[in-house]
Design a protein around this motif. Structure first.
Motif, PDB file in Angstrom:
ATOM      1  N   UNK A  63       0.705  -1.205  -0.074  1.00 42.22           N
ATOM      2  CA  UNK A  63       0.069   0.185   0.009  1.00 42.22           C
ATOM      3  C   UNK A  63       0.846   1.321  -0.172  1.00 42.22           C
ATOM      4  N   UNK A  64       0.132   2.704  -0.343  1.00 44.08           N
ATOM      5  CA  UNK A  64       1.197   3.631  -0.456  1.00 44.08           C
ATOM      6  C   UNK A  64       0.393   4.621  -1.337  1.00 44.08           C
ATOM      7  N   UNK A  65       0.996   5.656  -1.584  1.00 47.06           N
ATOM      8  CA  UNK A  65       0.516   6.913  -2.525  1.00 47.06           C
ATOM      9  C   UNK A  65       1.293   6.916  -3.707  1.00 47.06           C
ATOM     10  N   UNK A  66       0.351   7.022  -4.694  1.00 49.89           N
ATOM     11  CA  UNK A  66       1.234   7.220  -6.029  1.00 49.89           C
ATOM     12  C   UNK A  66       1.648   8.757  -6.276  1.00 49.89           C
ATOM     13  N   UNK A  69      -2.655  14.933  -6.040  1.00 48.69           N
ATOM     14  CA  UNK A  69      -3.553  15.687  -6.810  1.00 48.69           C
ATOM     15  C   UNK A  69      -4.162  16.942  -6.078  1.00 48.69           C
ATOM     16  N   UNK A  70      -4.960  17.852  -6.693  1.00 47.18           N
ATOM     17  CA  UNK A  70      -5.431  18.923  -6.416  1.00 47.18           C
ATOM     18  C   UNK A  70      -6.237  18.818  -4.805  1.00 47.18           C
ATOM     19  N   UNK A  71      -6.844  17.738  -4.828  1.00 46.44           N
ATOM     20  CA  UNK A  71      -7.801  17.538  -3.580  1.00 46.44           C
ATOM     21  C   UNK A  71      -7.129  16.333  -2.731  1.00 46.44           C
ATOM     22  N   UNK A  72      -5.771  16.173  -3.194  1.00 45.44           N
ATOM     23  CA  UNK A  72      -5.360  15.208  -1.967  1.00 45.44           C
ATOM     24  C   UNK A  72      -4.523  14.099  -2.783  1.00 45.44           C
ATOM     25  N   UNK A  73      -3.880  12.982  -1.923  1.00 45.87           N
ATOM     26  CA  UNK A  73      -3.325  12.145  -2.677  1.00 45.87           C
ATOM     27  C   UNK A  73      -4.009  10.810  -3.241  1.00 45.87           C
ATOM     28  N   UNK A  74      -3.432  10.367  -4.181  1.00 52.89           N
ATOM     29  CA  UNK A  74      -4.074   9.370  -4.993  1.00 52.89           C
ATOM     30  C   UNK A  74      -3.540   7.970  -4.116  1.00 52.89           C
ATOM     31  N   UNK A 127      -5.889  -5.046  -7.032  1.00 51.05           N
ATOM     32  CA  UNK A 127      -5.388  -3.686  -7.125  1.00 51.05           C
ATOM     33  C   UNK A 127      -6.662  -2.922  -6.763  1.00 51.05           C
ATOM     34  N   UNK A 128      -6.379  -1.691  -6.040  1.00 50.35           N
ATOM     35  CA  UNK A 128      -7.359  -0.582  -5.651  1.00 50.35           C
ATOM     36  C   UNK A 128      -6.771   0.723  -5.797  1.00 50.35           C
ATOM     37  N   UNK A 129      -7.475   1.565  -6.142  1.00 51.42           N
ATOM     38  CA  UNK A 129      -7.097   2.935  -6.228  1.00 51.42           C
ATOM     39  C   UNK A 129      -8.315   3.647  -5.600  1.00 51.42           C
ATOM     40  N   UNK A 130      -7.885   4.641  -4.738  1.00 51.27           N
ATOM     41  CA  UNK A 130      -8.628   5.910  -4.137  1.00 51.27           C
ATOM     42  C   UNK A 130      -8.338   7.190  -4.574  1.00 51.27           C
ATOM     43  N   UNK A 131      -9.077   7.815  -5.348  1.00 52.22           N
ATOM     44  CA  UNK A 131      -9.043   9.005  -6.136  1.00 52.22           C
ATOM     45  C   UNK A 131      -9.794  10.271  -5.487  1.00 52.22           C
ATOM     46  N   UNK A 132      -9.167  11.463  -5.003  1.00 54.50           N
ATOM     47  CA  UNK A 132     -10.046  12.285  -4.574  1.00 54.50           C
ATOM     48  C   UNK A 132     -10.541  13.078  -5.793  1.00 54.50           C
TER      49      UNK A 132
END
Length: 320
Positions: A63-66, A69-74, A127-132
């Motif tokens: 896990x981690x951050x890619x 972005x403008x509204x937070x990390x992916x 795999x999972x992505x969390x995008x603000x």
């Protein structure tokens, strides 16, 4: 008249002085004496079952951050799985032994015990992505692929995607919605087990044939009035012997919210819609016999159902 073999292996004959339940109805419901109970235990023995299931499982996650972005990390998550399952359900040896003259302890349960043995290998990647997307809106997207060996599953590789949204306009309200596809491989019990049993059931087709033989016609035949339950031997076979079971598949979508109108008071409501296809189930024996009769009389016109019913019922015939 020959009445059969006694618990101790002696032949029972009516009228020759031997003990026969048919000659003394008082013995039918009388409790067994100690001597009789010992004879039962010595002749029949004890029936036991053994069950063995093993599973080895390995899981690795990352896990981690890619990036930001403008509204937070992916954020991301990766997962890798490997699993091996070993399944065995073998009945008492007496079940599979051939019958022996004068010994009721072997063979008389023939084919009514459980047999089953097999294994399964599975690997999976996900795999999972969390995008603000906005300050108040977040997107979650995920997918995983599971790979099964060909002996325990007919699908092989199966992809399961999902997507969801979270809307949080303030600290006291959360709205959420999503959609996901799912699948489930059939249990090893259904894949490898073969068993049989006796059941009291109405064999309507046979009953109708007897009625016609006795009366010369089926006119006036009423299954509910003219038929009685008969002891029928049924055998459940592993479908993998002919065609591998399909995997259970489905999808679900949901929408809901969580509201905190006051401190320490949370109100939650969710609506879920779930649909499953190709679910594995055991066909009711009574339904098979009933539908067989309806197919033979033309009441049931679903040819696919009639063909299936016909393939499930095997009848022995008297050559004489």
């Amino acid at each position: 008249d020959y009445l059969g073999v006694g618990l101790t292996g002696d032949s029972w004959w009516a009228g020759n002085g031997s003990v026969g339940l048919a000659r003394n109805n008082g013995n039918l419901l009388a409790p067994l004496t100690g001597t009789q109970l010992d004879a039962v235990n010595n002749a029949i023995g004890n029936q036991t079952y053994g069950n063995k299931t093993e599973s080895q499982f390995m899981l690795a996650t990352l896990t981690g951050d890619l990036g930001d972005m403008k509204y937070g990390p992916i954020s991301y998550a990766l997962v890798a799985e490997w699993e091996r399952q070993d399944f065995a359900f073998i009945s008492d040896e007496r079940v599979s032994q051939p019958a022996q003259q004068g010994n009721l302890g072997t063979g008389w349960w023939n084919l009514t015990g459980y047999l089953g043995e097999g294994d399964r290998n599975r690997t999976a990647l996900g795999a999972e992505l969390r995008v603000p997307l906005l300050n108040s809106l977040t997107l979650n997207a995920a997918a995983r692929i599971d790979s099964y060996d060909s002996t325990s599953s007919s699908t092989g590789d199966k992809l399961s995607p999902s997507v969801s949204l979270e809307w949080r306009p303030n600290d006291r309200f959360l709205g959420r919605a999503g959609y996901a596809k799912s699948f489930r491989a059939p249990d090893l019990n259904y894949v490898f087990t073969e068993t049989g049993f006796f059941v009291n059931i109405v064999d309507v087709v046979q009953c109708a044939q007897i009625y016609e033989f006795q009366n010369g016609t089926t006119v006036g035949f009423n299954p509910s009035a003219d038929c009685e339950n008969t002891a029928t031997f049924a055998q459940r076979s592993s479908s993998s012997l002919a065609e591998p079971l399909k995997d259970e598949s489905g999808y679900n979508w949901w929408v809901g919210f969580s509201l905190e109108p006051l401190d320490n008071l949370v109100i939650t409501a969710d609506y879920n819609r779930i649909r499953l296809e190709d679910r594995v189930r055991l066909e009711p024996i009574g339904a098979l016999f009933s539908d067989e009769y309806d197919c033979s009389t033309g009441v049931l016109t679903d040819q696919a159902r009639c063909d299936f019913v016909g393939s499930q019922i095997n009848r022995g015939t008297d050559p004489n």
